[in-house]
Motif scaffolding. Structure first.
Motif, short mmCIF file in Angstrom:
data_model
loop_
_atom_site.label_atom_id
_atom_site.label_comp_id
_atom_site.label_asym_id
_atom_site.label_seq_id
_atom_site.Cartn_x
_atom_site.Cartn_y
_atom_site.Cartn_z
N THR A 1 -4.61 0.85 -3.75
CA THR A 1 -3.75 -0.03 -2.96
C THR A 1 -4.58 -1.21 -2.48
OG1 THR A 1 -4.26 0.96 -0.80
CG2 THR A 1 -2.54 2.02 -2.11
N GLU A 2 -3.93 -2.07 -1.68
CA GLU A 2 -4.62 -3.24 -1.14
C GLU A 2 -5.33 -2.91 0.17
OE1 GLU A 2 -1.40 -2.82 -1.47
OE2 GLU A 2 -0.41 -4.48 -2.49
N ALA B 1 2.06 6.17 -6.33
CA ALA B 1 3.33 6.83 -6.63
C ALA B 1 3.21 8.34 -6.45
CB ALA B 1 3.76 6.50 -8.06
N ALA B 2 2.04 8.90 -6.75
CA ALA B 2 1.82 10.33 -6.55
C ALA B 2 1.85 10.68 -5.06
CB ALA B 2 0.49 10.75 -7.17
N ALA B 3 1.31 9.78 -4.25
CA ALA B 3 1.37 9.99 -2.80
C ALA B 3 2.81 9.95 -2.32
CB ALA B 3 0.53 8.94 -2.08
N GLY B 4 3.62 9.05 -2.90
CA GLY B 4 5.03 8.99 -2.55
C GLY B 4 5.75 10.29 -2.86
N ALA B 5 5.48 10.86 -4.04
CA ALA B 5 6.10 12.12 -4.42
C ALA B 5 5.66 13.25 -3.49
CB ALA B 5 5.75 12.45 -5.87
N ALA C 1 1.44 2.59 9.66
CA ALA C 1 0.79 1.30 9.93
C ALA C 1 -0.63 1.51 10.46
CB ALA C 1 1.61 0.51 10.95
N GLY C 2 -1.54 0.74 9.94
CA GLY C 2 -2.93 0.83 10.38
C GLY C 2 -3.83 0.04 9.44
N TYR C 3 -5.09 -0.03 9.80
CA TYR C 3 -6.05 -0.74 8.94
C TYR C 3 -7.44 -0.14 9.13
CZ TYR C 3 -7.66 -3.25 13.14
OH TYR C 3 -8.17 -3.56 14.39
N GLY D 1 0.80 -1.22 0.00
CA GLY D 1 0.00 0.00 0.00
C GLY D 1 0.83 1.26 0.00
N LEU D 2 0.32 2.30 0.67
CA LEU D 2 1.01 3.58 0.71
C LEU D 2 2.36 3.47 1.39
CD1 LEU D 2 -1.84 6.16 1.46
CD2 LEU D 2 -0.75 5.63 -0.73
#
Length: 275
Positions: A183-184, A218-222, A84-86, A13-14
């Motif tokens: 994401t998953e 990937a946009a969240a990563g940037a 970390a979380g759900y 995921g993220l």
């Protein structure tokens, strides 16, 4: 200038997108996951820039050990990402005590343990950045998400207070409220036992979820890299396109309601009648 990161929930995921974004530009990452086998691809691709750590954030002693190991291994930690979380899906009436306690243990207490373990190191090096991952549900409650919202609202309140407490040490705190991403995450959500009274509500939720415009991880990563590099990062920020349009009318309505009902409380401060 390269940075050293400590990122929880890096297996997918993220969290995985964040680790890959940091590593991809030459940073170092202490990447944690409950199952360290899920981190093997990161080690294969980025070698010694990755420190894979097995970690369940609900284990406070393990959290402290993991943070200390990352500090010892890399020499310093610049950015701590509490990812970390759900998710927990269920009407309030459907939620069991176990559902709620488990949700709080991971989403809230897990983040608290990481922050408490990291702060002595950040204070000792006169600075750092703690990034807390909340949700749009951390500022707006949504039907069937009461347990999840409770964990994120708690994290929001704690983080806003923490930001004031550690500013004098050069430590910055940012709460990120992401929208939906491809994401998953949905697959990892826990569902409360369904009560038939809420079947129609669940159907409506499912229909709405199917129509969401989900973002690219990937946009969240940037975006995370830009946030970590900011000289004066914000206390709160939305990631993705969904959060701000959803929250703006809610906050407008809240302010209006508070103003409309302010007379109720001010009237109570009038001159008391003589006995």
């Amino acid at each position: 200038m390269t940075k050293t990161w400590f990122i929880t929930g890096s297996s997918r995921g993220l969290g995985r997108a964040f680790a890959e974004a940091a590593l991809g530009r030459g940073d170092s990452v202490a990447a944690t996951a409950r199952n360290p086998d899920a981190l093997k691809a990161l080690v294969r691709d980025y070698g010694e820039s990755v420190l894979p750590l097995a970690l369940d954030v609900t284990d406070r002693a393990a959290v402290t050990a993991a943070v200390d190991r990352a500090k010892f291994h890399f020499g310093h930690i610049d950015v701590v990402v509490n990812n970390a979380g759900y998710g927990l899906l269920g009407a309030v009436e459907e939620l069991t005590e176990r559902d709620l306690r488990d949700q709080m243990e991971t989403n809230f207490f897990g983040a608290v343990w990481v922050a408490q373990a990291a702060l002595p190191h950040l204070r000792g090096q006169d600075g750092g950045h703690l990034i807390q991952f909340s949700s749009a549900a951390g500022v707006v409650g949504m039907a069937l998400g009461g347990g999840y919202a409770a964990s994120k609202w708690a994290l929001e309140g704690l983080s806003e207070t923490l930001a004031q407490e550690v500013a004098g040490f050069g430590v910055k705190v940012t709460v990120v409220e992401p929208g939906g991403y491809r994401t998953e995450g949905a697959a990892g959500a826990v569902h409360a036992e369904v009560h038939p009274a809420y079947a129609k509500l669940r159907a409506g939720f499912a229909a709405h979820a199917a129509e969401l415009d989900l973002g690219d991880p990937a946009a969240a990563g940037a975006a995370l890299l830009a946030l970590a590099d900011a000289e004066e990062p914000p206390l709160r920020v939305f990631f993705g396109v969904q959060g701000l349009p959803m929250v703006e009318p809610v906050y407008t309505e809240r302010l209006k309601t508070w103003r409309d009902w302010q007379g109720l409380s001010t009237a109570a401060h009038g001159t008391p009648e003589a006995a």
